[in-house]
Design a protein around this motif. Structure first.
Motif, PDB file in Angstrom:
ATOM      1  N   LEU A 108       0.839  -1.201   0.000  1.00  0.00           N
ATOM      2  CA  LEU A 108       0.000   0.000   0.000  1.00  0.00           C
ATOM      3  C   LEU A 108       0.872   1.248   0.000  1.00  0.00           C
ATOM      4  CD1 LEU A 108      -2.770  -1.239   2.461  1.00  0.00           C
ATOM      5  CD2 LEU A 108      -2.943  -0.988  -0.028  1.00  0.00           C
ATOM      6  N   GLU A 109       1.984   1.166  -0.747  1.00  0.00           N
ATOM      7  CA  GLU A 109       2.859   2.323  -0.931  1.00  0.00           C
ATOM      8  C   GLU A 109       2.300   3.179  -2.061  1.00  0.00           C
ATOM      9  OE1 GLU A 109       5.428   3.192   0.912  1.00  0.00           O
ATOM     10  OE2 GLU A 109       5.082   1.451   2.205  1.00  0.00           O
ATOM     11  N   GLU A 110       1.666   4.250  -1.682  1.00  0.00           N
ATOM     12  CA  GLU A 110       0.945   5.081  -2.644  1.00  0.00           C
ATOM     13  C   GLU A 110       1.829   5.533  -3.807  1.00  0.00           C
ATOM     14  OE1 GLU A 110      -1.237   8.112  -0.663  1.00  0.00           O
ATOM     15  OE2 GLU A 110      -1.586   9.277  -2.492  1.00  0.00           O
ATOM     16  N   SER A 111       3.046   5.918  -3.506  1.00  0.00           N
ATOM     17  CA  SER A 111       3.934   6.461  -4.540  1.00  0.00           C
ATOM     18  C   SER A 111       4.363   5.421  -5.566  1.00  0.00           C
ATOM     19  CB  SER A 111       5.168   7.089  -3.892  1.00  0.00           C
ATOM     20  OG  SER A 111       5.890   6.108  -3.182  1.00  0.00           O
ATOM     21  N   SER A 112       4.143   4.151  -5.271  1.00  0.00           N
ATOM     22  CA  SER A 112       4.564   3.079  -6.178  1.00  0.00           C
ATOM     23  C   SER A 112       3.537   2.750  -7.247  1.00  0.00           C
ATOM     24  CB  SER A 112       4.889   1.820  -5.377  1.00  0.00           C
ATOM     25  OG  SER A 112       5.985   2.044  -4.524  1.00  0.00           O
ATOM     26  N   TYR A 113       2.374   3.368  -7.164  1.00  0.00           N
ATOM     27  CA  TYR A 113       1.321   3.105  -8.147  1.00  0.00           C
ATOM     28  C   TYR A 113       1.330   4.214  -9.195  1.00  0.00           C
ATOM     29  CZ  TYR A 113      -0.362  -0.626  -5.182  1.00  0.00           C
ATOM     30  OH  TYR A 113      -0.462  -1.796  -4.464  1.00  0.00           O
ATOM     31  N   GLU A 114       1.483   3.800 -10.446  1.00  0.00           N
ATOM     32  CA  GLU A 114       1.613   4.766 -11.541  1.00  0.00           C
ATOM     33  C   GLU A 114       0.265   5.271 -12.056  1.00  0.00           C
ATOM     34  OE1 GLU A 114       3.169   1.636 -11.136  1.00  0.00           O
ATOM     35  OE2 GLU A 114       3.955   1.290 -13.171  1.00  0.00           O
ATOM     36  N   TYR A 115      -0.771   4.458 -11.917  1.00  0.00           N
ATOM     37  CA  TYR A 115      -2.058   4.787 -12.538  1.00  0.00           C
ATOM     38  C   TYR A 115      -3.158   4.840 -11.487  1.00  0.00           C
ATOM     39  CZ  TYR A 115       0.756   3.280 -16.476  1.00  0.00           C
ATOM     40  OH  TYR A 115       1.766   3.143 -17.389  1.00  0.00           O
ATOM     41  N   TRP A 116      -4.022   5.837 -11.640  1.00  0.00           N
ATOM     42  CA  TRP A 116      -5.088   6.075 -10.667  1.00  0.00           C
ATOM     43  C   TRP A 116      -6.411   6.360 -11.376  1.00  0.00           C
ATOM     44  CZ3 TRP A 116      -4.422   5.997  -5.325  1.00  0.00           C
ATOM     45  CH2 TRP A 116      -3.095   5.842  -4.895  1.00  0.00           C
ATOM     46  N   GLY A 117      -7.486   5.911 -10.731  1.00  0.00           N
ATOM     47  CA  GLY A 117      -8.807   6.276 -11.205  1.00  0.00           C
ATOM     48  C   GLY A 117      -9.250   7.598 -10.603  1.00  0.00           C
ATOM     49  N   GLN A 118     -10.445   8.025 -10.985  1.00  0.00           N
ATOM     50  CA  GLN A 118     -10.987   9.308 -10.520  1.00  0.00           C
ATOM     51  C   GLN A 118     -11.704   9.184  -9.187  1.00  0.00           C
ATOM     52  OE1 GLN A 118     -10.431  12.369 -12.073  1.00  0.00           O
ATOM     53  NE2 GLN A 118      -8.964  11.025 -13.076  1.00  0.00           N
ATOM     54  N   GLY A 119     -12.032   7.983  -8.790  1.00  0.00           N
ATOM     55  CA  GLY A 119     -12.653   7.774  -7.491  1.00  0.00           C
ATOM     56  C   GLY A 119     -14.158   7.569  -7.558  1.00  0.00           C
ATOM     57  N   THR A 120     -14.670   6.899  -6.534  1.00  0.00           N
ATOM     58  CA  THR A 120     -16.107   6.715  -6.366  1.00  0.00           C
ATOM     59  C   THR A 120     -16.433   6.948  -4.896  1.00  0.00           C
ATOM     60  OG1 THR A 120     -17.988   5.218  -6.764  1.00  0.00           O
ATOM     61  CG2 THR A 120     -15.932   4.190  -6.042  1.00  0.00           C
ATOM     62  N   GLN A 121     -17.479   7.702  -4.635  1.00  0.00           N
ATOM     63  CA  GLN A 121     -17.800   8.119  -3.269  1.00  0.00           C
ATOM     64  C   GLN A 121     -18.604   7.054  -2.544  1.00  0.00           C
ATOM     65  OE1 GLN A 121     -16.886  10.972  -1.565  1.00  0.00           O
ATOM     66  NE2 GLN A 121     -17.918  10.104   0.228  1.00  0.00           N
ATOM     67  N   VAL A 122     -18.195   6.781  -1.313  1.00  0.00           N
ATOM     68  CA  VAL A 122     -18.936   5.884  -0.423  1.00  0.00           C
ATOM     69  C   VAL A 122     -19.307   6.684   0.822  1.00  0.00           C
ATOM     70  CG1 VAL A 122     -18.804   3.845   1.059  1.00  0.00           C
ATOM     71  CG2 VAL A 122     -17.810   3.795  -1.243  1.00  0.00           C
ATOM     72  N   THR A 123     -20.590   6.718   1.137  1.00  0.00           N
ATOM     73  CA  THR A 123     -21.074   7.429   2.317  1.00  0.00           C
ATOM     74  C   THR A 123     -21.873   6.472   3.177  1.00  0.00           C
ATOM     75  OG1 THR A 123     -21.197   9.501   1.070  1.00  0.00           O
ATOM     76  CG2 THR A 123     -22.408   9.393   3.150  1.00  0.00           C
ATOM     77  N   VAL A 124     -21.475   6.361   4.442  1.00  0.00           N
ATOM     78  CA  VAL A 124     -22.134   5.448   5.372  1.00  0.00           C
ATOM     79  C   VAL A 124     -22.740   6.264   6.495  1.00  0.00           C
ATOM     80  CG1 VAL A 124     -21.897   3.406   6.816  1.00  0.00           C
ATOM     81  CG2 VAL A 124     -20.396   3.710   4.825  1.00  0.00           C
ATOM     82  N   SER A 125     -24.032   6.147   6.662  1.00  0.00           N
ATOM     83  CA  SER A 125     -24.726   6.897   7.709  1.00  0.00           C
ATOM     84  C   SER A 125     -25.030   5.996   8.901  1.00  0.00           C
ATOM     85  CB  SER A 125     -26.015   7.501   7.165  1.00  0.00           C
ATOM     86  OG  SER A 125     -26.854   6.478   6.666  1.00  0.00           O
ATOM     87  N   SER A 126     -25.055   6.610  10.073  1.00  0.00           N
ATOM     88  CA  SER A 126     -25.290   5.832  11.302  1.00  0.00           C
ATOM     89  C   SER A 126     -26.773   5.690  11.593  1.00  0.00           C
ATOM     90  CB  SER A 126     -24.583   6.503  12.473  1.00  0.00           C
ATOM     91  OG  SER A 126     -25.037   7.824  12.612  1.00  0.00           O
TER      92      SER A 126
END
Length: 126
Positions: A108-126
């Motif tokens: 999980l070394e962030e700097s070692s990953y060359e390619y990234w997606g744009q992300g998807t939001q996850v929201t968890v309500s209590s």
């Protein structure tokens, strides 16, 4: 140009489940090391889980062990993150990352990953 496209995020109540997907037009064997990261509101991005495809080996952080499962379907060129028993503290933008190098994978070394997606939001309500 390599593209990673995440999907599957949404809003759920605590205890619920979601499955995130990360699709790429590339053959996933091109990326022997893939991972999921997340960034919660006001927090730094953190690694969640990683997968080394050739050996089927995975790793994940303690806070998600037993709840999240990373997997990949190489025939569909897709990485998944199955998330069960979600908690409000899991609320974050989730990112898929890929590396052409298998050195040290899974990691999980962030700097070692060359390619990234744009992300998807996850929201968890209590």
């Amino acid at each position: 140009q390599v593209q990673l496209v995440e999907s599957g995020g949404g809003s759920v109540q605590a205890g619920g489940s979601l499955r995130l997907s990360c699709a790429t037009a590339e053959n996933t064997f091109t990326f022997p090391c893939m991972a999921w990261f997340r960034q919660g509101p006001g927090k730094q991005r953190e690694g969640v889980a990683s997968s080394l495809s050739s050996a089927g080996v995975t790793s994940s952080i303690d806070s998600v062990n037993g709840r999240f499962t990373i997997s990949r379907d190489n025939a569909k060129n897709t990485l998944y993150l199955r998330m069960n028993n979600l908690k409000p503290e899991d609320t974050a933008m989730y990112y898929c990352a890929a590396s052409a190098s298998l050195w040290g994978c899974p990691h999980l070394e962030e700097s070692s990953y060359e390619y990234w997606g744009q992300g998807t939001q996850v929201t968890v309500s209590s």
